[in-house]
Design a protein around this motif. Structure first.
Motif, short mmCIF file in Angstrom:
data_model
loop_
_atom_site.label_atom_id
_atom_site.label_comp_id
_atom_site.label_asym_id
_atom_site.label_seq_id
_atom_site.Cartn_x
_atom_site.Cartn_y
_atom_site.Cartn_z
N ILE A 105 -1.76 30.79 -19.59
CA ILE A 105 -2.04 30.48 -21.19
C ILE A 105 -0.98 31.70 -21.91
O ILE A 105 -0.36 32.12 -21.35
N GLN A 106 -0.21 31.15 -22.93
CA GLN A 106 0.42 31.24 -23.97
C GLN A 106 -0.41 32.08 -24.89
O GLN A 106 -0.70 30.98 -25.88
N GLY A 107 0.04 32.51 -26.56
CA GLY A 107 -0.86 33.16 -27.06
C GLY A 107 -0.04 32.77 -28.43
O GLY A 107 1.28 32.26 -28.32
N GLN A 108 -1.15 31.26 -28.99
CA GLN A 108 -0.41 31.00 -30.13
C GLN A 108 -1.49 31.38 -32.01
O GLN A 108 -2.37 31.84 -31.32
N ASP A 109 -0.83 31.73 -32.99
CA ASP A 109 -1.01 31.72 -34.47
C ASP A 109 -1.83 30.80 -34.76
O ASP A 109 -2.65 29.90 -34.49
N ALA A 110 -3.09 30.90 -35.57
CA ALA A 110 -3.66 29.73 -36.20
C ALA A 110 -2.31 28.80 -36.01
O ALA A 110 -3.70 27.28 -36.67
N LYS A 111 -1.72 28.61 -36.29
CA LYS A 111 -0.72 26.76 -36.80
C LYS A 111 -0.37 26.80 -35.48
O LYS A 111 0.71 25.84 -35.67
N LYS A 112 -0.94 27.47 -34.40
CA LYS A 112 -0.39 27.12 -33.35
C LYS A 112 1.23 26.98 -32.94
O LYS A 112 2.28 26.67 -32.38
N ARG A 113 1.51 28.43 -33.64
CA ARG A 113 3.21 28.85 -33.49
C ARG A 113 3.09 30.00 -32.01
O ARG A 113 2.48 30.50 -32.20
N PHE A 114 3.89 29.86 -31.94
CA PHE A 114 4.15 30.40 -30.08
C PHE A 114 4.53 31.95 -30.55
O PHE A 114 5.56 31.99 -31.86
N LEU A 115 3.57 33.47 -30.35
CA LEU A 115 3.26 34.18 -30.69
C LEU A 115 4.64 35.23 -29.51
O LEU A 115 4.67 35.89 -29.74
N GLY A 116 5.14 34.73 -28.63
CA GLY A 116 6.12 35.49 -27.81
C GLY A 116 5.53 36.40 -27.33
O GLY A 116 6.06 37.49 -26.37
N THR A 117 4.02 36.12 -26.30
CA THR A 117 3.48 36.91 -25.61
C THR A 117 3.83 36.60 -24.47
O THR A 117 3.19 37.51 -22.84
N GLY A 118 4.61 36.00 -23.83
CA GLY A 118 4.74 35.88 -22.23
C GLY A 118 3.47 34.81 -21.68
O GLY A 118 2.46 34.89 -22.49
N VAL A 119 3.84 34.66 -20.49
CA VAL A 119 2.09 33.64 -19.90
C VAL A 119 1.80 35.05 -19.00
O VAL A 119 1.84 35.43 -17.98
N GLN A 120 0.84 34.60 -19.12
CA GLN A 120 -0.50 35.29 -18.15
C GLN A 120 -1.55 34.26 -17.40
O GLN A 120 -1.85 32.81 -17.98
N GLY A 121 -1.48 34.42 -16.54
CA GLY A 121 -2.30 33.97 -15.59
C GLY A 121 -3.17 33.76 -13.93
O GLY A 121 -2.18 34.76 -13.70
#
Length: 334
Positions: free
Chosen positions: A259-275
């Motif tokens: 998964i990667q984090g995105q805001d309410a408008k589905k823009r990437f937040l730069g959280t990196g990848v977790q999984g």
């Protein structure tokens, strides 16, 4: 018959809501369209149907050119940000002819075409009724969509459509997918030889699985992934589950769920990848993958509204991987 496009009324005019729409074709209120070279007619059949009399016959005339397709179309209201599931049943009245069908969705903004937001996998159509279906999320600013139920067939073929439905999918706390229809997007690296299929014969507990195929000549470090957005809230813990099975891939090839984090408008937040990952040699038979993650309420994750889930693989060794029985749920109490 020449190609035609029939102007359509809004579904609201028929007294239906965006939350759930059903059309058993007891009357024909859809438009019709044939691609270049397409010849035929889509007509109301008052005598035949799946659950009750009434259906739409898509007739491909003798002058219909090979490779052309036909569609029945209908515009419906929707709510921005919502996710919907669309389904339609189809069969061939000329089963000795090879044919297929799929369902698509176009988004409209202020009455003008905006984008295509769904093009489901093509499903072979034979004499028995089969389902074509898909899921789509409505972009911000969109309040109207157009359904495209499409048939692909040779001259002399007649396809029959019935029992259309569109319903809202609540993904806020729990979601399950047994992959009996196409509900995921697909992303692949540029220059890859990787494709996505819907395998209606393979499956973990029952037939129906998503398949990623890696072809000969695929670059070693590139691949493809199924993609889907899931709504989340910072501070909440979520679990993702999927069953996987590999065939042909090299033993060391990895299959990932991330998964990667995105805001309410589905823009990437730069959280990196977790999984999590599994090697192909460890899932020659069906294997359960589980990933649990608590969305941080600080840092880059604090503005998370969605996560982008990817299920993927790659590598230079030809083979494939199947995904089935996916689950997503929130572990935290409200």
């Amino acid at each position: 018959m020449k190609k035609c496009f029939v102007p359509l009324m809004l579904a609201a005019s028929f007294g239906i809501t965006a939350a759930e729409v059903k059309d058993g074709f007891d009357k024909f209120t859809w438009g019709q369209w044939y691609s270049k070279g397409g010849k035929g007619i889509c007509r109301f059949n008052a005598k035949e149907g799946l659950t009750a009399p009434g259906s739409a016959d898509m007739v491909f005339a003798a002058a219909h050119k090979k490779g052309a397709n036909a569609m029945i179309l209908k515009k419906l209201p929707v709510e921005p940000g919502k996710t919907y599931r669309v389904k339609c049943m189809v069969r061939s009245k000329t089963p000795d002819q090879k044919s297929a069908a799929n369902i698509g969705v176009q988004a409209f903004k202020n009455g003008k075409f905006h984008s295509t937001i769904l093009a489901s996998a093509k499903i072979p159509v034979e004499k028995d009724w089969t389902m074509v279906a898909g899921e789509f999320s409505v972009p911000n600013g969109i309040d109207q969509i157009q359904i495209l139920a499409a048939g692909y067939a040779d001259a002399g073929t007649t396809l029959q459509f019935d029992d259309f439905s569109m319903s809202e999918v609540d993904m806020t706390a729990e979601y399950k997918d047994t992959f009996d229809y196409d509900a995921w997007g697909f992303w692949k690296s540029p220059g890859t030889k990787v494709t996505k299929n819907l395998d209606r014969k393979e499956g973990n507990k029952a037939p129906g699985a998503a398949q990623i195929v890696v072809a000969e000549g695929n670059p070693k470090n590139k691949g493809g992934s199924l993609t889907k957005h899931f709504p989340v809230k910072p501070g909440k813990e979520y679990t993702f589950v999927v069953f996987v099975r590999s065939q042909g891939l090299s033993p060391e090839t990895t299959i990932g769920m991330s998964i990667q984090g995105q805001d309410a408008k589905k823009r990437f937040l730069g959280t990196g990848v977790q999984g999590t990952k599994i090697k192909a040699e460890d899932c020659r038979e069906w294997k359960r993958m589980v990933f649990t993650f608590q969305i941080p309420d600080s840092g880059k994750w604090k503005n998370a509204g969605f996560v982008l889930m990817t299920l993927g693989t790659g590598g230079s060794t030809p083979g494939c991987v199947w995904f089935d029985d996916f689950e997503f749920f929130c572990n935290s109490e409200e």
